[in-house]
Design a protein around this motif. Structure first.
Motif, PDB file in Angstrom:
ATOM      1  N   GLU A   1      -2.158  -5.042  -7.986  1.00 39.48           N
ATOM      2  CA  GLU A   1      -2.988  -6.247  -7.928  1.00 39.48           C
ATOM      3  C   GLU A   1      -3.783  -6.442  -9.214  1.00 39.48           C
ATOM      4  N   ASP A   2      -4.464  -5.392  -9.672  1.00 42.81           N
ATOM      5  CA  ASP A   2      -5.430  -5.538 -10.760  1.00 42.81           C
ATOM      6  C   ASP A   2      -4.793  -5.567 -12.146  1.00 42.81           C
ATOM      7  N   GLU A   3      -3.723  -4.788 -12.338  1.00 36.06           N
ATOM      8  CA  GLU A   3      -3.139  -4.701 -13.676  1.00 36.06           C
ATOM      9  C   GLU A   3      -1.809  -5.437 -13.798  1.00 36.06           C
ATOM     10  N   GLN A   4      -1.060  -5.521 -12.716  1.00 38.69           N
ATOM     11  CA  GLN A   4       0.253  -6.158 -12.780  1.00 38.69           C
ATOM     12  C   GLN A   4       0.235  -7.602 -12.291  1.00 38.69           C
ATOM     13  N   GLY A   5      -0.893  -8.048 -11.738  1.00 39.72           N
ATOM     14  CA  GLY A   5      -1.004  -9.436 -11.302  1.00 39.72           C
ATOM     15  C   GLY A   5      -0.175  -9.776 -10.084  1.00 39.72           C
ATOM     16  N   ILE A   6       0.087  -8.794  -9.220  1.00 30.97           N
ATOM     17  CA  ILE A   6       0.879  -9.024  -8.009  1.00 30.97           C
ATOM     18  C   ILE A   6      -0.049  -9.523  -6.897  1.00 30.97           C
ATOM     19  N   ASP A   7       0.384 -10.530  -6.143  1.00 33.06           N
ATOM     20  CA  ASP A   7      -0.406 -11.032  -5.023  1.00 33.06           C
ATOM     21  C   ASP A   7      -0.648  -9.907  -4.022  1.00 33.06           C
ATOM     22  N   TYR A   8      -1.836  -9.934  -3.405  1.00 38.49           N
ATOM     23  CA  TYR A   8      -2.240  -8.803  -2.569  1.00 38.49           C
ATOM     24  C   TYR A   8      -1.288  -8.567  -1.408  1.00 38.49           C
ATOM     25  N   ASP A   9      -0.734  -9.654  -0.812  1.00 42.07           N
ATOM     26  CA  ASP A   9       0.144  -9.459   0.333  1.00 42.07           C
ATOM     27  C   ASP A   9       1.500  -8.885  -0.088  1.00 42.07           C
ATOM     28  N   LEU A  10       1.936  -9.230  -1.301  1.00 39.82           N
ATOM     29  CA  LEU A  10       3.190  -8.661  -1.790  1.00 39.82           C
ATOM     30  C   LEU A  10       3.011  -7.196  -2.147  1.00 39.82           C
ATOM     31  N   ALA A  11       1.826  -6.844  -2.648  1.00 38.04           N
ATOM     32  CA  ALA A  11       1.541  -5.421  -2.891  1.00 38.04           C
ATOM     33  C   ALA A  11       1.589  -4.639  -1.580  1.00 38.04           C
ATOM     34  N   LEU A  12       1.008  -5.195  -0.530  1.00 34.18           N
ATOM     35  CA  LEU A  12       1.069  -4.547   0.782  1.00 34.18           C
ATOM     36  C   LEU A  12       2.508  -4.444   1.281  1.00 34.18           C
ATOM     37  N   ALA A  13       3.308  -5.476   0.992  1.00 30.46           N
ATOM     38  CA  ALA A  13       4.687  -5.495   1.482  1.00 30.46           C
ATOM     39  C   ALA A  13       5.515  -4.347   0.917  1.00 30.46           C
ATOM     40  N   VAL A  14       5.210  -3.916  -0.326  1.00 35.25           N
ATOM     41  CA  VAL A  14       6.031  -2.866  -0.933  1.00 35.25           C
ATOM     42  C   VAL A  14       5.459  -1.465  -0.731  1.00 35.25           C
ATOM     43  N   VAL A  15       4.144  -1.330  -0.577  1.00 33.91           N
ATOM     44  CA  VAL A  15       3.579   0.018  -0.402  1.00 33.91           C
ATOM     45  C   VAL A  15       3.188   0.283   1.042  1.00 33.91           C
ATOM     46  N   GLY A  16       3.173  -0.756   1.863  1.00 32.86           N
ATOM     47  CA  GLY A  16       2.852  -0.571   3.268  1.00 32.86           C
ATOM     48  C   GLY A  16       1.375  -0.741   3.557  1.00 32.86           C
ATOM     49  N   GLU A  17       1.091  -1.313   4.698  1.00 37.98           N
ATOM     50  CA  GLU A  17      -0.287  -1.420   5.153  1.00 37.98           C
ATOM     51  C   GLU A  17      -0.745  -0.048   5.644  1.00 37.98           C
ATOM     52  N   PRO A  18      -2.074   0.164   5.739  1.00 37.84           N
ATOM     53  CA  PRO A  18      -2.555   1.452   6.250  1.00 37.84           C
ATOM     54  C   PRO A  18      -1.890   1.796   7.578  1.00 37.84           C
ATOM     55  N   GLY A  19      -1.341   2.997   7.654  1.00 39.98           N
ATOM     56  CA  GLY A  19      -0.649   3.426   8.862  1.00 39.98           C
ATOM     57  C   GLY A  19       0.852   3.231   8.834  1.00 39.98           C
ATOM     58  N   ASP A  20       1.367   2.467   7.850  1.00 38.21           N
ATOM     59  CA  ASP A  20       2.816   2.253   7.742  1.00 38.21           C
ATOM     60  C   ASP A  20       3.413   3.427   6.966  1.00 38.21           C
ATOM     61  N   ARG A  21       3.684   4.503   7.675  1.00 33.65           N
ATOM     62  CA  ARG A  21       4.120   5.743   7.017  1.00 33.65           C
ATOM     63  C   ARG A  21       5.466   5.574   6.324  1.00 33.65           C
ATOM     64  N   ASP A  22       6.388   4.800   6.936  1.00 33.83           N
ATOM     65  CA  ASP A  22       7.713   4.652   6.342  1.00 33.83           C
ATOM     66  C   ASP A  22       7.630   3.988   4.967  1.00 33.83           C
ATOM     67  N   ALA A  23       6.879   2.876   4.883  1.00 39.30           N
ATOM     68  CA  ALA A  23       6.753   2.178   3.603  1.00 39.30           C
ATOM     69  C   ALA A  23       6.012   3.034   2.584  1.00 39.30           C
ATOM     70  N   SER A  24       4.961   3.732   3.037  1.00 37.12           N
ATOM     71  CA  SER A  24       4.190   4.565   2.113  1.00 37.12           C
ATOM     72  C   SER A  24       5.033   5.707   1.563  1.00 37.12           C
ATOM     73  N   LEU A  25       5.814   6.345   2.442  1.00 36.09           N
ATOM     74  CA  LEU A  25       6.661   7.442   1.982  1.00 36.09           C
ATOM     75  C   LEU A  25       7.719   6.944   1.007  1.00 36.09           C
ATOM     76  N   ARG A  26       8.281   5.766   1.290  1.00 37.58           N
ATOM     77  CA  ARG A  26       9.273   5.224   0.359  1.00 37.58           C
ATOM     78  C   ARG A  26       8.645   4.978  -1.011  1.00 37.58           C
ATOM     79  N   ALA A  27       7.389   4.486  -1.018  1.00 33.15           N
ATOM     80  CA  ALA A  27       6.694   4.263  -2.292  1.00 33.15           C
ATOM     81  C   ALA A  27       6.521   5.578  -3.042  1.00 33.15           C
ATOM     82  N   LEU A  28       6.165   6.640  -2.317  1.00 30.22           N
ATOM     83  CA  LEU A  28       5.961   7.940  -2.959  1.00 30.22           C
ATOM     84  C   LEU A  28       7.279   8.551  -3.416  1.00 30.22           C
TER      85      LEU A  28
END
Length: 718
Positions: A546-573
């Motif tokens: 959001e802050d450095e790449q200028g990505i919209d906040y909802d799209l950032a959530l879509a790729v890293v997962g909302e809090p509790g979305d373990r599958d998306a978070s693990l994929r990001a890691l």
């Protein structure tokens, strides 16, 4: 229209506070005036080391009168049987109106009593007498002090106040010591007298009227406008360097600091012995810039080829420039002589020989010595090499660079000039005959030093930089030294940001989750560190997107997962580089309008699919859907679209080329729209459990294919 001058005269203020105070007043004073219903044509903020000042022009003589409708109690509470109650009487009395002036008005919540209240505007000078002290008290900064036995806090003692309404003194006052039973209060009251330049014009200066402020102090050798001083410093410094046949290196931070250390800048040329040019230019520049606040001079277009000169900005008498230059020259020559001694002593031994001395330097009480940290860096670097599948030769370079990366911390030069850590390590590695890749990596592994700083560019430098920061994060999280709120004493957010940015810049597919597993650090028992650090990195992904790449906040959530979305978070890691790629791709889809075409259908499907139990990892329709249960042709069309999606999604997961997947999803979305709302639409939540499950699985498969791009359920608009 009238003008208002307000000046706070002080002892010499820290340069950092001067710049900060100017920024604070430029933000807060116009806001404060607006809140007081006062308009102004201009608000100018001036500052020097000995004063903070405001000149506000175009103010009205008084606030405008106001009429406003004030809401009171409900009509049912204000009147009973047509007669006013005590509630109505109290409301009327409070607002200074007669009972007969109360009105009943309809609102969204029913009928209420209103009163038209007239407020006469106050005199602007009266308001300014209240506001000006508040502007002083609202200033924030580090290391405020008290003086005498008072409680008032400010960076330096306040000695005078000026408050002029055009040519009239306003009795603005500031209590710098409260009264007690044994002593009276100490109150500063404004007049029209200030100080001139301490050396060039020591006599008091009387300001005739507010708009004369800048000119009156200029006549007393004080340039109150910081921008004017800065422009003059640049002009004089560049001219002095040209006189020497060189160019001045004007560091922006040094320029701002010097600007706020002087009231009347004068560039003075100084020099040092030619022999000191044999020192690395970084040493000479550090002595001049960091320790002495001088501007170095170098050959035109060659920043590393210094001239034996410097330019200092004096706040003294220009007529004494020769004496000032001689004094500054003696100081810088002494510092450079020390540097020369340290350099010769350090370079007499190979860099490797300093490793043993790292045992005497503590990294952190519970984590042992810096030598122990180096061993952990080497171990982490080896894990990175394994993931990147480096050759044996490249791995040897990385391991050797990791072993030597902190050796310069115990050299005499870095002990004296800590700013040169890494820089001197690179120099000493070359002098010791180490491979160039190792020398470069030692210098680069400290990068980036902050937001916006350069990143390491060599393969070896990137790996050692990652290993160093990953060890710091794992080790400190392990012992519970986590950031909390705004407190981050070990700069762990900056370290994590650096890890992510280096990976993004390199485009490496690294499994960050495996690198921060508990067993990656000294086999200590797991205390939840891995999970905490994983969540910490996911927060950093989102913040940086959001802050450095200028990505919209909802799209950032879509790729890293909302809090509790373990599958998306693990994929990001599992693949941080893919996080950036997917976020940028979704952003491009939004800008092109293609995301809007996908969003409505896929988001609707995702919400309904949540009522089923299909695993997020399932993609193959043949394994999850039974065509024999189809009742409408649109179900078969939906199934066929998923069959066509499968090979494209599988290929996309390997190649990370997402456009073919987006195109195929767009085709599927049209089919699914007909499934939902076309002539062959179907009801998903039917009573028949097998049919319902079959249809939910169709929707779940579409959701899963789309999740290869991102979680459309987190996207709030197309």
């Amino acid at each position: 229209m009238p003008a208002f001058l307000f000046e706070v005269g002080t002892e010499e203020l820290p340069a950092s506070f001067v710049a900060s105070a100017v920024r604070q007043w430029r933000d807060r004073v116009p806001q404060s005036l607006a809140e007081a219903n006062l308009s102004a044509t201009s608000v100018q903020v001036f500052a020097t080391p000995r004063r903070l000042a405001l000149v506000i022009e175009g103010l009205p003589d008084r606030q405008p009168d106001r009429r406003e409708a004030v809401k009171g109690p409900p009509a049912s509470a204000a009147f009973r049987d047509g007669q006013p109650t005590k509630a109505a009487e109290g409301f009327a009395r409070k607002n200074g109106v007669a009972l007969s002036d109360l009105e009943l008005r309809a609102t969204d919540k029913g009928e209420f009593v209103f009163a038209e209240v007239f407020t006469a505007g106050r005199s602007t000078p009266d308001l300014l007498q209240e506001l000006a002290p508040q502007w002083v008290l609202a200033l924030e900064g580090k290391r405020f002090m008290r003086w005498g036995d008072g409680e008032f806090r400010f960076p330096r003692p306040i000695r005078s106040l000026i408050a002029l309404w055009d040519d009239q003194v306003l009795p603005v006052s500031l209590t710098v010591r409260a009264a007690t039973e044994t002593r009276p209060a100490e109150v500063l009251t404004a007049d029209r007298v200030t100080t001139g330049h301490r050396v060039l014009h020591p006599a008091p200066v009387s300001i005739a009227q507010a708009t004369d402020y800048v000119a009156s102090l200029a006549a007393a050798s004080v340039l109150v406008n910081p921008e004017q001083r800065q422009a003059l410093i640049i002009q004089q410094t560049q001219a002095a360097a040209a006189q020497l046949g060189g160019e001045a290196e004007i560091d922006p931070d040094l320029l701002e600091e010097v600007r706020d250390l002087v009231e009347f800048p004068t560039a003075v040329i100084g020099g040092f012995d030619q022999e000191f040019l044999e020192l690395p230019s970084e040493v000479t520049k550090t002595v001049m810039v960091t320790h002495q606040r001088y501007f170095p001079v170098h050959q035109p277009g060659q920043p590393d080829r210094l001239l034996p000169n410097f330019i200092t900005i004096s706040n003294g008498d220009p007529a004494k420039a020769t004496i000032i230059a001689e004094g500054n020259g003696r100081v810088v020559r002494a510092r450079l002589s020390d540097g020369q001694y340290f350099y010769k002593a350090d370079i007499a031994k190979p860099l490797e020989s300093y490793l043993a001395k790292l045992e005497t330097v503590t990294f952190q009480d519970q984590l042992g010595s810096m030598r122990a940290k180096v061993d952990r860096i080497v171990s982490m670097a080896d894990r990175l090499c394994h993931q990147l599948q480096l050759s044996a030769d490249d791995r040897d370079l990385v391991n050797w660079a990791a072993l030597l990366c902190k050796a310069d911390l115990v050299t005499s030069m870095v002990f004296e000039f800590p700013e040169l850590q890494g820089i001197m390590g690179e120099k000493y590695a070359r002098a010791s005959g180490e491979p160039e890749a190792v020398a470069v990596a030692i210098g680069e592994h400290y990068l980036p030093k902050g937001a916006g700083d350069a990143l390491p560019t060599s393969q070896t430098g990137r790996i050692v930089a990652l290993a160093d920061r990953l060890d710091t994060l794992c080790s400190l999280f392990r012992i519970g030294l986590l950031p909390s709120g705004s407190s981050d004493p070990f700069a762990l957010r900056r370290a994590a940001n650096a890890v992510v940015n280096i990976i993004w810049d390199a485009g490496w597919s690294l499994n960050l989750e495996s690198l921060i597993e508990p067993e990656s650090v000294d086999r200590w028992a797991d205390s939840g560190m891995g999970t905490q650090l994983a969540e910490f990195f996911v927060q950093r992904f989102r913040s940086l997107l959001e802050d450095e790449q200028g990505i919209d906040y909802d799209l950032a959530l879509a790729v890293v997962g909302e809090p509790g979305d373990r599958d998306a978070s693990l994929r990001a890691l599992y693949d941080p580089a893919d996080v950036l790629q997917r976020a940028q791709f979704l952003q491009s889809l939004r800008r092109s309008g293609q995301l809007a075409n996908l969003y409505a259908t896929i988001n609707r499907a995702s919400k309904l699919a949540a009522k089923g139990d299909l695993n997020f990892s399932d993609l193959d329709p043949a394994a999850s859907v039974k065509p024999a249960l189809f009742e409408q042709p649109s179900e078969q069309a939906f199934y066929d679209a998923l069959v066509a999606l499968l090979p494209i999604t599988q290929a996309t997961r390997q190649t990370r080329h997402y456009q073919p997947l987006a195109d195929q999803l767009a085709q599927a979305a049209a089919v699914v729209a007909n499934f939902f709302d076309g002539s062959e639409s179907v009801m998903v939540m039917v009573d028949d459990e097998a049919v319902r499950r079959n249809r939910l699985n169709l929707l779940g498969l579409l959701r899963n294919h789309a999740r290869v791009l991102g979680d459309f359920g987190a996207i709030v608009k197309g």
